[in-house]
Motif scaffolding. Structure first.
Motif, PDB file in Angstrom:
ATOM      1  N   GLY A 158      -9.965  -2.550  -5.198  1.00 19.87           N
ATOM      2  CA  GLY A 158      -9.024  -2.765  -4.099  1.00 19.87           C
ATOM      3  C   GLY A 158      -7.960  -3.785  -4.450  1.00 19.87           C
ATOM      4  O   GLY A 158      -7.615  -3.999  -5.609  1.00 19.87           O
ATOM      5  N   HIS A 170     -10.179  -7.262   2.181  1.00 17.18           N
ATOM      6  CA  HIS A 170      -9.604  -6.168   2.954  1.00 17.18           C
ATOM      7  C   HIS A 170      -9.761  -6.399   4.455  1.00 17.18           C
ATOM      8  O   HIS A 170      -9.106  -5.738   5.253  1.00 17.18           O
ATOM      9  CB  HIS A 170     -10.257  -4.841   2.570  1.00 17.18           C
ATOM     10  CG  HIS A 170      -9.897  -4.367   1.196  1.00 17.18           C
ATOM     11  ND1 HIS A 170     -10.291  -3.147   0.698  1.00 17.18           N
ATOM     12  CD2 HIS A 170      -9.170  -4.949   0.208  1.00 17.18           C
ATOM     13  CE1 HIS A 170      -9.826  -2.999  -0.530  1.00 17.18           C
ATOM     14  NE2 HIS A 170      -9.149  -4.086  -0.851  1.00 17.18           N
ATOM     15  N   TYR A 180      -4.598  -1.050  -7.071  1.00 19.62           N
ATOM     16  CA  TYR A 180      -5.947  -1.527  -6.743  1.00 19.62           C
ATOM     17  C   TYR A 180      -6.760  -1.982  -7.957  1.00 19.62           C
ATOM     18  O   TYR A 180      -7.892  -1.568  -8.142  1.00 19.62           O
ATOM     19  CB  TYR A 180      -6.710  -0.467  -5.946  1.00 19.62           C
ATOM     20  CG  TYR A 180      -6.059  -0.106  -4.637  1.00 19.62           C
ATOM     21  CD1 TYR A 180      -5.642  -1.111  -3.773  1.00 19.62           C
ATOM     22  CD2 TYR A 180      -5.858   1.210  -4.263  1.00 19.62           C
ATOM     23  CE1 TYR A 180      -5.027  -0.805  -2.565  1.00 19.62           C
ATOM     24  CE2 TYR A 180      -5.253   1.536  -3.057  1.00 19.62           C
ATOM     25  CZ  TYR A 180      -4.835   0.511  -2.215  1.00 19.62           C
ATOM     26  OH  TYR A 180      -4.223   0.811  -1.019  1.00 19.62           O
ATOM     27  N   THR A 204       0.830  -1.204   0.000  1.00 16.06           N
ATOM     28  CA  THR A 204       0.000   0.000   0.000  1.00 16.06           C
ATOM     29  C   THR A 204       0.865   1.255   0.000  1.00 16.06           C
ATOM     30  O   THR A 204       0.351   2.357  -0.152  1.00 16.06           O
ATOM     31  CB  THR A 204      -0.946   0.010   1.207  1.00 16.06           C
ATOM     32  OG1 THR A 204      -0.185  -0.169   2.417  1.00 16.06           O
ATOM     33  CG2 THR A 204      -1.963  -1.125   1.103  1.00 16.06           C
TER      34      THR A 204
END
Length: 579
Positions: free
Chosen positions: A349, A354, A218, A206
């Motif tokens: 994502g 997640h 993503y 990230t």
């Protein structure tokens, strides 16, 4: 016959068989120390940034089959060259038992397409026998592995949050991506039921950790391999840098047949079949490191027979191939009426969840010994007409836009309208749990079957115990609780005892471990606590074969940590001239 085999290259410091998590880490650590490495891989070279191999961001219609079917187990564009069945490479089962063995023939192995769920084992996971009396304790403790977990976190990158949960040790985390809508709904239901739902711990970047890898953008297609190296694959994160160092010679399409030994019983090299020219070669080295996967490494050792090692190499204990075990798996899907007619927005994502549910139960109060974690999926993925089972659950009818129940089915404008209404309104749950390592679950050499390279194949004997079956029942009961709490409609019938509560075949979760387990007693184990063979001091195993028990976590992060630890032990022993 070793003297008849053509030799490739010089005598290396180390020969590594397998380029997945364990082999890739060993190649990186040992090459950084300046050792000359031969890295053998049974499949071709692979680089997800190579335009000829890149499948990221392609549409289904770009497949030669235009999305109608696939030649790969997880889809035409998935980064898995192999599967549970490979033409010309059979395996067999024994006594009517089942085992599905996944092989990935490519540089980086199964790390190219795995879910990248990157969990540490907990202190208790290394000492389960001390808690419940089943299986065996590892000869090492969490505190011995923790420094290597830390270094893997920092080297590769893993997102998550510090939670202070004893069963889920915290690490060095990158910021996690924001939850999707269905994950927030699951979290609310979990809170109402006393079930923790926390940010996932997965190895996608990230934010950057080094100049060679870019952060995730993503696209949710990690299973296809990442062209910017934002996710962890051994091929891009470990093997490529090791090869670029100039200290690693990569032998691709090299099907290992046998570990060679000398008159003193010392390992001297590896014989392999070149899958391109079909000739047999050997690579010689001072140290041999096996990282071909728990099954393939056991096969290689059992096929390495000689007058000195009649039962196979490193198998004086007779343990090679035994204590095979895989994660348990059971799943369920549901339809959430409150997610009909959703507002459209980009919810891609990372390629996977997640958030997730770590094991929260107390097994002392339950009728099975070990825990499981829960994974889930859903959201605004590639659209599909996936609500037929939900309609059937509502007696063939569902609410129309006017609030009145309407019959299932249709075509034309009505069908397109239904597509849009139900898009993003389904979710899926999957439990992944720990099984008990047992000696009577094993693989051995089939005396009558060889593969197309003439190498004897594995034969599996595997059954689930009551502990795993009752664990699967608990999974299904929990799925139902969560679905009910969310106001959802379960899809299909709830699996019952006739299917062992939906328990997948052994091997289906692709977490097999334990065939060359470590231990302090050479009569009951294959390796010592440093992944070194008791019988052959210059032979090491750094794949999942060394595991004494699996835990309810994915094995990859522990394979990486133990391979790093073993590699540094190898360097130390070489300096001391002990091997």
């Amino acid at each position: 016959m070793a003297f008849q085999i053509k030799q490739k290259g010089p005598v290396y410091d180390v020969c590594i068989v397998g380029s997945g998590a364990g082999g890739g880490m060993a190649a990186k650590i040992l090459s950084e120390a300046g050792l000359k490495i031969a890295l053998l891989e049974a499949g071709p070279k692979y680089d997800p940034a190579n335009p000829e191999q890149m499948t990221q961001l392609k549409w289904p219609y770009e497949s030669p089959r235009r999305g109608a079917s696939t030649t790969r187990p997880f889809g035409d564009f998935d980064a898995a060259y192999g599967g549970w069945e490979i033409e010309g490479e059979p395996y067999t089962t024994k006594q009517g038992t089942k085992f599905d063995w996944f092989r990935s023939r490519m540089v980086g192995g199964r790390t190219n397409h795995w879910g990248r769920i990157s969990l540490r084992f907990s202190p208790r996971d290394f000492k389960h026998k001390s808690y419940d009396g089943l299986g065996d304790d590892w000869p090492i403790e969490y505190e011995e592995v923790a420094p290597f977990y830390d270094r893997v976190d920092k080297m590769i990158g893993v997102f998550g949050t510090k939670e202070g949960m004893p069963n889920e040790p915290d690490g060095f985390f990158l910021p996690p991506p924001k939850p999707r809508l269905h994950e927030l709904i699951i979290k609310k239901a979990g809170s109402n039921l006393g079930i923790p739902v926390i940010p996932a711990r997965m190895s996608m970047l990230t934010r950057s950790v080094n100049k060679d890898r870019s952060p995730c953008f993503y696209c949710a297609q990690c299973g296809r391999g990442c062209a910017v190296y934002a996710d962890f694959s051994s091929s891009s994160v470990l093997v490529n840098p090791a090869v670029k160092s100039g200290h690693v010679d990569l032998y691709d399409n090299a099907m290992a047949r046998e570990v060679l030994t000398n008159s003193e019983g010392k390992a001297t090299g590896v014989a392999y079949v070149d899958k391109i020219d079909l000739e047999e070669y050997r690579v010689m080295a001072r140290v041999i490191v096996l990282a071909a996967s728990a099954g393939e490494t056991a096969r290689l050792l059992l096929n390495s027979r000689s007058s000195r090692y009649p039962n196979g190499l490193a198998n004086a204990s007779g343990i090679v191939g035994k204590y095979l075990h895989d994660s348990t798996g059971s799943s369920r899907a549901a339809f959430l009426p409150q997610l009909m007619d959703r507002k459209r927005y980009n919810e891609d994502g990372v390629g996977g969840m997640h958030m997730y549910i770590p094991w929260w139960g107390d097994n002392k109060k339950l009728d099975f010994a070990r825990g499981y974690h829960m994974e889930f999926g859903g959201g605004l993925r590639m659209p599909s007409y996936g609500f037929v089972n939900a309609i059937e659950s509502m007696n063939g009818k569902y609410p129309g836009r006017d609030g009145q129940m309407k019959p299932a089915g249709g075509y034309g404008t009505g069908l397109k309208d239904d597509y849009r209404r139900f898009y993003g309104a389904t979710i899926g749950f999957a439990g992944r749990g720990e099984s008990i390592a047992r000696e009577d679950n094993y693989c051995e050499i089939d005396p009558n079957v060889v593969d197309k390279w003439g190498i004897p194949v594995l034969r599996f004997n595997y059954t689930w115990s009551d502990h795993e079956i009752k664990q699967a029942k608990h999974m299904q009961d929990t799925f139902e609780q969560l679905i009910h709490e969310m106001g959802g409609v379960p899809l299909g019938n709830k699996p019952g005892p006739e299917t062992m509560y939906g328990l997948e075949n052994p091997g289906r979760i692709i977490h097999e471990v334990g065939t060359t387990r470590m231990g302090n007693d050479p009569k009951k184990s294959v390796l010592n606590k440093y992944s070194q063979a008791h019988d052959v001091k210059n032979l090491f195993v750094v794949d999942g074969g060394s595991f004494v028990s699996q835990a309810d976590k994915n094995p990859t992060w522990t394979i990486l940590a133990l391979s790093m630890r073993a590699s540094e032990y190898i360097m130390s022993e070489l300096k001391k001239q002990n091997i």
